[in-house]
Design a protein around this motif. Structure first.
Motif, PDB file in Angstrom:
ATOM      1  N   ASP A  29       8.048  -7.022 -32.792  1.00 45.26           N
ATOM      2  CA  ASP A  29       7.455  -6.718 -33.962  1.00 45.26           C
ATOM      3  C   ASP A  29       6.083  -7.634 -34.269  1.00 45.26           C
ATOM      4  N   VAL A  30       5.032  -7.078 -34.858  1.00 42.38           N
ATOM      5  CA  VAL A  30       4.118  -7.917 -34.995  1.00 42.38           C
ATOM      6  C   VAL A  30       3.799  -7.598 -36.656  1.00 42.38           C
ATOM      7  N   LEU A  31       3.821  -8.664 -37.345  1.00 40.10           N
ATOM      8  CA  LEU A  31       3.733  -8.719 -38.880  1.00 40.10           C
ATOM      9  C   LEU A  31       2.059  -8.911 -39.217  1.00 40.10           C
ATOM     10  N   VAL A  32       1.638  -8.085 -40.011  1.00 43.72           N
ATOM     11  CA  VAL A  32       0.182  -8.097 -40.225  1.00 43.72           C
ATOM     12  C   VAL A  32      -0.077  -8.048 -41.784  1.00 43.72           C
ATOM     13  N   TRP A  33      -0.956  -9.113 -42.275  1.00 46.76           N
ATOM     14  CA  TRP A  33      -1.468  -9.154 -43.483  1.00 46.76           C
ATOM     15  C   TRP A  33      -3.098  -9.021 -43.656  1.00 46.76           C
ATOM     16  N   ILE A  34      -3.655  -8.617 -44.740  1.00 46.21           N
ATOM     17  CA  ILE A  34      -5.130  -8.858 -44.810  1.00 46.21           C
ATOM     18  C   ILE A  34      -5.329  -9.417 -46.278  1.00 46.21           C
ATOM     19  N   GLY A  35      -6.364 -10.191 -46.383  1.00 44.44           N
ATOM     20  CA  GLY A  35      -6.694 -11.119 -47.404  1.00 44.44           C
ATOM     21  C   GLY A  35      -8.115 -11.288 -47.516  1.00 44.44           C
ATOM     22  N   ASN A  36      -8.592 -11.902 -48.683  1.00 44.40           N
ATOM     23  CA  ASN A  36      -9.982 -12.386 -48.892  1.00 44.40           C
ATOM     24  C   ASN A  36     -10.173 -13.890 -48.917  1.00 44.40           C
ATOM     25  N   PHE A  37     -11.318 -14.341 -48.859  1.00 44.88           N
ATOM     26  CA  PHE A  37     -11.653 -15.762 -48.944  1.00 44.88           C
ATOM     27  C   PHE A  37     -11.723 -16.034 -50.478  1.00 44.88           C
ATOM     28  N   LYS A  38     -11.228 -17.170 -50.979  1.00 47.14           N
ATOM     29  CA  LYS A  38     -10.933 -17.463 -52.305  1.00 47.14           C
ATOM     30  C   LYS A  38     -12.450 -18.072 -52.683  1.00 47.14           C
TER      31      LYS A  38
END
Length: 126
Positions: A29-38
């Motif tokens: 399995d591949v766990l994936v997250w998305i975020g933004n620069f602070k």
């Protein structure tokens, strides 16, 4: 702040169970997250993507895979392709100055261009 991209990643994180997480990773399995620069800056409006997985490769095979532009799509589903713009020295096992390159370090050395189409983005990214 990181947010899970898919339901499997979200469920595993909510369980807060390291054993379940380890088992999922061992099952490819591949766990994936998305975020933004602070902080604001060049490219800070673009999304950040973080993944976690276990790759069953030796370090040498991993280096070979990462340096071979023809294999990018096998590990990066968002890639539309990568091209070698300039190759200074070919092959992860090459020695400094191999084939008269004059390069001073061992291993593969090149400048590449990758085009990606990240999720949630309408634009192609270089």
């Amino acid at each position: 702040d990181w947010k899970a991209v898919n339901s499997k990643t979200k469920k595993l994180l909510e369980l807060n169970d390291n054993e379940a997480l380890r088992k999922a990773l061992e099952e490819d399995d591949v766990l994936v997250w998305i975020g933004n620069f602070k902080k604001e800056g060049y490219g800070s409006h673009l999304p950040l993507i973080k993944t976690t997985s276990i790759l069953p490769l030796s370090p040498r095979d991993m280096a070979d895979l990462l340096m071979d532009s023809t294999k990018v799509k096998s590990y990066n589903s968002m890639s539309l392709g990568r091209t070698d713009e300039v190759v200074f020295q070919e092959g992860v096992d090459s020695e400094a100055g191999a084939n008269g390159s004059g390069f001073i370090l061992d291993g593969c050395a090149k400048i590449v261009r990758n085009v990606t189409k990240p999720p949630l983005s309408k634009k192609l990214m270089d």
